[in-house]
Design a protein around this motif. Structure first.
Motif, short mmCIF file in Angstrom:
data_model
loop_
_atom_site.label_atom_id
_atom_site.label_comp_id
_atom_site.label_asym_id
_atom_site.label_seq_id
_atom_site.Cartn_x
_atom_site.Cartn_y
_atom_site.Cartn_z
N HIS A 1 -0.07 16.82 -3.05
CA HIS A 1 0.33 17.61 -1.88
C HIS A 1 -0.47 18.91 -1.83
O HIS A 1 -0.70 19.54 -2.85
N ASN A 2 -0.90 19.30 -0.66
CA ASN A 2 -1.86 20.41 -0.56
C ASN A 2 -1.29 21.70 0.01
O ASN A 2 -2.03 22.55 0.50
N SER A 3 0.04 21.86 -0.06
CA SER A 3 0.58 23.11 0.47
C SER A 3 1.76 23.60 -0.35
O SER A 3 2.42 22.83 -1.05
N ASN A 4 2.00 24.91 -0.29
CA ASN A 4 3.20 25.54 -0.83
C ASN A 4 3.26 25.65 -2.35
O ASN A 4 4.32 25.96 -2.89
N PHE A 5 2.16 25.37 -3.05
CA PHE A 5 2.16 25.56 -4.49
C PHE A 5 1.68 26.98 -4.78
O PHE A 5 0.50 27.23 -4.95
N HIS A 6 2.61 27.91 -4.84
CA HIS A 6 2.24 29.32 -4.92
C HIS A 6 2.44 29.94 -6.30
O HIS A 6 1.72 30.85 -6.68
N ILE B 1 13.35 14.37 0.11
CA ILE B 1 12.08 14.58 0.80
C ILE B 1 11.24 13.32 0.62
O ILE B 1 10.93 12.93 -0.50
N VAL B 2 10.90 12.68 1.73
CA VAL B 2 10.05 11.49 1.68
C VAL B 2 8.60 11.94 1.53
O VAL B 2 8.04 12.57 2.42
N ASN C 1 0.85 -1.19 0.00
CA ASN C 1 0.00 0.00 0.00
C ASN C 1 0.88 1.24 0.00
O ASN C 1 1.95 1.24 0.63
N ILE C 2 0.44 2.28 -0.67
CA ILE C 2 1.17 3.55 -0.71
C ILE C 2 0.40 4.60 0.07
O ILE C 2 -0.81 4.79 -0.15
N HIS C 3 1.09 5.29 0.97
CA HIS C 3 0.47 6.34 1.77
C HIS C 3 1.23 7.64 1.53
O HIS C 3 2.43 7.74 1.81
N TYR C 4 0.54 8.65 1.00
CA TYR C 4 1.16 9.94 0.78
C TYR C 4 1.42 10.64 2.10
O TYR C 4 0.64 10.53 3.04
N GLN C 5 2.53 11.40 2.15
CA GLN C 5 2.95 12.07 3.37
C GLN C 5 2.88 13.59 3.19
O GLN C 5 3.09 14.11 2.10
N GLU C 6 2.61 14.27 4.29
CA GLU C 6 2.70 15.73 4.28
C GLU C 6 4.18 16.14 4.29
O GLU C 6 5.01 15.47 4.91
N PHE C 7 4.50 17.22 3.60
CA PHE C 7 5.88 17.69 3.57
C PHE C 7 5.90 19.17 3.24
O PHE C 7 4.93 19.73 2.73
N GLN C 8 7.01 19.79 3.53
CA GLN C 8 7.22 21.19 3.19
C GLN C 8 8.06 21.27 1.92
O GLN C 8 9.13 20.67 1.83
N LEU C 9 7.56 21.99 0.94
CA LEU C 9 8.27 22.11 -0.33
C LEU C 9 9.32 23.21 -0.25
O LEU C 9 9.01 24.36 0.02
#
Length: 226
Positions: A61-66, A142-143, A32-40
């Protein structure tokens, strides 16, 4: 009729290849693959992706795409389908290699002074980072996803077993013996893991599922219906 086991779920088109060749098969998800939160971090010249899972985790990923610059960073990758997925999501691929060792050698030869952000899983192969470290190429890992093994026991014998990652091999062999089954591997790194358990290994010419299935049909002297 030959009986094979796929350690990942196949698409309808992929199933058709085996069905049309007269091969009986079972399938299950060995991992199984589980996506992780990370800082870009964006202060790197290029991105590196060595799997489709890493690209999907990056996309989801739901953050830092500016800015468009962050979304359109030029990339290096492993595998044709990884390249296609990147391009479909607005990224230019500078170099696509068939495995991590090949990509590392290319970077060392042609982009040694550049800096790289390497998106990977927690069970990533060591070949690429080892080469970059050895040659003092600046990179950061970055994992972005984690791989969970899902061992499952099978009581029947399979003529062939299809593996798509080293983790899939690890998962299967936690509860089963390979025995005298022929093992079909998507690439060399998967084959290296399988070699710990058997010497009967066939590797796809390119790391694409359809190419692996072609190897299965050719091995059993069966042809795909036109």
């Amino acid at each position: 009729m030959k009986n094979v086991l796929s350690t990942k779920l196949l698409t309808p088109g992929q199933k058709t290849i085996l069905n049309d060749a007269g091969i009986n098969f079972q399938e299950y998800e060995a991992i199984n693959i589980h996506y992780q939160e990370f800082q870009l971090t964006t202060d790197f010249d290029y991105f590196i992706f060595t799997s489709q899972n890493a690209v999907r985790a990056f996309i989801n990923h739901n953050s830092n795409f500016h800015t468009k610059k962050e979304l359109g960073k030029e990339c290096f990758c492993v595998g044709g389908k990884t390249k296609l997925l990147l391009e479909q999501n607005g990224h230019k691929v500078v170099k696509m290699a068939h495995n991590g060792a090949e990509l590392g050698s290319f970077i060392v030869k042609n982009h040694k002074k550049a800096s790289f952000l390497f998106f990977c899983g927690n069970r990533r192969n060591d070949d690429l980072p080892n080469i970059l470290t050895k040659h003092k190429v600046h990179f950061k890992e970055i994992v972005v996803y984690k791989t969970e093994l899902k061992p499952q026991h099978f009581s029947e014998h399979f003529d062939g077993i299809l593996f798509f990652s080293p983790s899939g091999v690890k998962s299967f062999t936690m509860s089963n013996e390979v025995g005298n089954s022929t093992v079909f591997c998507i690439g060399d790194t998967t084959a290296r893991e399988a070699a710990l358990f058997t010497g009967s290994i066939i590797v796809a010419d390119t790391p694409v599922v359809e190419n692996l299935l072609k190897k299965v049909t050719l091995h059993y002297n069966l042809s795909i219906k036109k």
